[in-house]
Scaffold this active site. Sequence first.
Site, mmCIF file in Angstrom:
data_model
loop_
_atom_site.group_PDB
_atom_site.id
_atom_site.type_symbol
_atom_site.label_atom_id
_atom_site.label_comp_id
_atom_site.label_asym_id
_atom_site.label_seq_id
_atom_site.Cartn_x
_atom_site.Cartn_y
_atom_site.Cartn_z
ATOM 1 N N ASP A 37 46.195 47.176 46.328
ATOM 2 C CA ASP A 37 44.619 47.203 46.762
ATOM 3 C C ASP A 37 44.372 48.737 45.608
ATOM 4 O OD1 ASP A 37 42.121 45.560 48.307
ATOM 5 O OD2 ASP A 37 41.685 47.371 46.772
ATOM 6 N N ASP A 75 45.720 49.341 40.521
ATOM 7 C CA ASP A 75 44.616 48.318 39.509
ATOM 8 C C ASP A 75 45.845 47.257 38.964
ATOM 9 O OD1 ASP A 75 42.515 47.571 38.219
ATOM 10 O OD2 ASP A 75 42.068 49.537 37.182
ATOM 11 N N VAL A 76 45.367 45.937 39.411
ATOM 12 C CA VAL A 76 45.169 45.288 38.461
ATOM 13 C C VAL A 76 45.201 44.665 37.430
ATOM 14 C CG1 VAL A 76 45.120 43.511 40.632
ATOM 15 C CG2 VAL A 76 43.617 43.250 39.183
ATOM 16 N N ASN A 102 45.411 38.143 44.702
ATOM 17 C CA ASN A 102 44.155 37.248 45.410
ATOM 18 C C ASN A 102 42.681 38.654 44.871
ATOM 19 O OD1 ASN A 102 41.941 36.932 47.570
ATOM 20 N ND2 ASN A 102 42.327 39.488 47.720
ATOM 21 N N SER A 150 37.368 29.650 43.097
ATOM 22 C CA SER A 150 36.204 30.029 43.858
ATOM 23 C C SER A 150 35.719 28.909 43.831
ATOM 24 C CB SER A 150 35.752 30.980 43.263
ATOM 25 O OG SER A 150 34.209 30.619 43.843
ATOM 26 N N TYR A 167 31.709 35.863 36.199
ATOM 27 C CA TYR A 167 32.609 35.385 37.436
ATOM 28 C C TYR A 167 33.095 34.053 36.777
ATOM 29 C CZ TYR A 167 34.343 34.576 42.208
ATOM 30 O OH TYR A 167 34.087 34.735 43.935
ATOM 31 N N LYS A 171 37.051 32.437 37.033
ATOM 32 C CA LYS A 171 37.307 31.776 38.564
ATOM 33 C C LYS A 171 37.821 29.807 37.363
ATOM 34 C CE LYS A 171 37.182 34.611 41.602
ATOM 35 N NZ LYS A 171 37.967 35.078 41.900
ATOM 36 N N VAL A 200 32.567 33.234 51.880
ATOM 37 C CA VAL A 200 33.254 33.790 52.605
ATOM 38 C C VAL A 200 32.783 34.967 53.689
ATOM 39 C CG1 VAL A 200 35.664 34.281 53.783
ATOM 40 C CG2 VAL A 200 35.265 32.572 51.497
ATOM 41 N N THR A 202 33.612 38.010 53.963
ATOM 42 C CA THR A 202 33.527 39.057 53.726
ATOM 43 C C THR A 202 32.661 40.423 52.785
ATOM 44 O OG1 THR A 202 34.265 38.503 51.401
ATOM 45 C CG2 THR A 202 35.592 37.904 53.358
#
Length: 272
Positions: A37, A75-76, A102, A150, A167, A171, A200, A202
């Site tokens: 993460d 960091d991805v 994810n 998503s 976004y 996605k 979700v 979160t």
Amino acid sequence: MGSLDGKVAFITGAARGQGRAHAVKLASEGADIIAVDLCAQIDSVPYPLATPDDLAATVKLVEDTGARIVATEADVRDRTALKSALWAGIDALGTPEIAIANAGIAPMAADNAWQDVLDVNLTGVFHTVDVVMKPMIKGGRGGSIVLTSSVAGLVGLAAPMAGSLGYAAAKHAVVGLMRSYANLLAPYSIRVNSIHPAGVNTPMIDNDFTRSWLDGLAQQSAGQGPDMTNALPVQALEPEDVAEAVAWLVSDAARYITGVTLPVDAGFVNKR
């Protein structure tokens, strides 16, 4: 005996939310976890991102199941750092047979987030698959890769803001990556699928900025705005609901399922 005994899972965005739920669920089924993460803020994201304390909490929850975990702040968007984090896990736990791409951000109400949301939600997914598929192929045991998309990757759902449009674009693009990798990796018995959750519960959703954006869309839906409600009478899923679907998808029970866009959405997509 768990359905994933002896396996290793590589999970990005694992400090909280869906990523944490995936880590804990897969660990409870017997998998050891390589967790990654960022644990830092991105300037264009108008809500708090995960912290080192969040990642430490995931570590404890996984260890409480009896599984092993190697957790790294990385960091991805940085392929080199992501690869180093993966190999730290491989050196300690072995080669993954499971990968969950994810990590993601949802700066929906931000006008300056286009590039950041593409970099995290699309390029970060590409980096994740790119670094894990080579050791997975070399391991010779096949595997399962799940890309988190998503419902916004299946329907035209966005507000006229750069963060929201970015976004939706990212996605949707994840589906193209998934379908391409599903074909490219099939000869190695590596399955690739995408999951498509509705809202979700979160920290990515449950924060002042995102709630304000969602409230605005709900008010518009009484007129000409998008309908944000699910078909089933539930306002939001729990992260564990998504983790249950992912655990099945990466298990041998789904061994012939690849190239699939799997909604976990209380009927959101079917209602459109």
